[in-house]
Design a protein around this motif. Structure first.
Motif, PDB file in Angstrom:
ATOM      1  N   PHE A  20       1.975 -43.092  22.514  1.00 13.14           N
ATOM      2  CA  PHE A  20       0.748 -41.607  22.536  1.00 13.14           C
ATOM      3  C   PHE A  20       1.163 -40.892  22.992  1.00 13.14           C
ATOM      4  CE2 PHE A  20      -0.722 -44.868  19.489  1.00 13.14           C
ATOM      5  CZ  PHE A  20      -1.260 -43.514  18.412  1.00 13.14           C
ATOM      6  N   ARG A  21       0.569 -39.467  24.041  1.00 15.36           N
ATOM      7  CA  ARG A  21       0.780 -38.658  24.487  1.00 15.36           C
ATOM      8  C   ARG A  21      -0.155 -38.478  25.476  1.00 15.36           C
ATOM      9  NH1 ARG A  21       3.245 -32.893  22.518  1.00 15.36           N
ATOM     10  NH2 ARG A  21       5.050 -34.214  23.081  1.00 15.36           N
ATOM     11  N   TYR A  22      -0.233 -38.849  27.161  1.00 15.78           N
ATOM     12  CA  TYR A  22      -1.457 -38.603  27.603  1.00 15.78           C
ATOM     13  C   TYR A  22      -0.908 -37.907  28.696  1.00 15.78           C
ATOM     14  CZ  TYR A  22      -3.860 -42.938  25.280  1.00 15.78           C
ATOM     15  OH  TYR A  22      -4.512 -43.748  24.746  1.00 15.78           O
ATOM     16  N   LYS A  23      -2.124 -37.297  29.355  1.00 16.38           N
ATOM     17  CA  LYS A  23      -2.117 -36.547  31.271  1.00 16.38           C
ATOM     18  C   LYS A  23      -1.418 -37.401  31.794  1.00 16.38           C
ATOM     19  CE  LYS A  23      -6.086 -34.193  30.644  1.00 16.38           C
ATOM     20  NZ  LYS A  23      -7.191 -33.244  30.991  1.00 16.38           N
ATOM     21  N   ARG A  24      -1.098 -36.600  32.232  1.00 15.61           N
ATOM     22  CA  ARG A  24       0.230 -37.832  33.136  1.00 15.61           C
ATOM     23  C   ARG A  24      -0.270 -38.736  34.824  1.00 15.61           C
ATOM     24  NH1 ARG A  24       1.827 -40.379  36.427  1.00 15.61           N
ATOM     25  NH2 ARG A  24       3.539 -40.994  37.768  1.00 15.61           N
ATOM     26  N   LYS A  25      -2.154 -37.738  34.806  1.00 10.67           N
ATOM     27  CA  LYS A  25      -2.686 -39.166  36.267  1.00 10.67           C
ATOM     28  C   LYS A  25      -3.294 -40.195  35.247  1.00 10.67           C
ATOM     29  CE  LYS A  25      -6.427 -35.827  35.421  1.00 10.67           C
ATOM     30  NZ  LYS A  25      -7.762 -34.542  36.142  1.00 10.67           N
TER      31      LYS A  25
END
Length: 103
Positions: A20-25
């Motif tokens: 799944f895609r998430y913000k890198r932080k």
């Protein structure tokens, strides 16, 4: 000359475990047996390093027995083992009278 990498506040990455895609932080580094394995996972997939995997990595000195143990002859009389030779025991006793009535 500008920075060659995207800024961390807008970067988007995929979780290496679930995809799944998430913000890198938001992604965390996965550590296995105290080593960083270069895997970024989301908060749902992240798990702390398992302490049981560290068994055997550190020396443990935990002796359980005493070498050449000896009995305690100076302590309490209850702790002393009294050795009686076989055949030296005699038992005496008294049995009361029993009355049996039948009809």
């Amino acid at each position: 000359m500008g920075n060659r990498f995207a800024s961390d506040r807008r970067a988007i990455s995929e979780c290496d475990r679930c995809g799944f895609r998430y913000k890198r932080k938001e992604l965390k580094e996965l550590i296995i047996k105290t080593k960083n394995v270069n895997i970024l996972v989301c908060p749902e997939c992240w798990e702390p390093d398992q302490p049981q995997l560290l068994l055997g990595m550190f020396p443990v000195d935990d002796p359980q027995a005493i070498r050449n143990p000896r009995p305690d002859f100076t302590g309490y009389p209850q702790s002393r083992a009294q050795i009686i030779p076989a055949g030296a025991l005699t038992a005496t006793g008294f049995v009361g009278s029993v009355i049996v009535v039948t009809t």
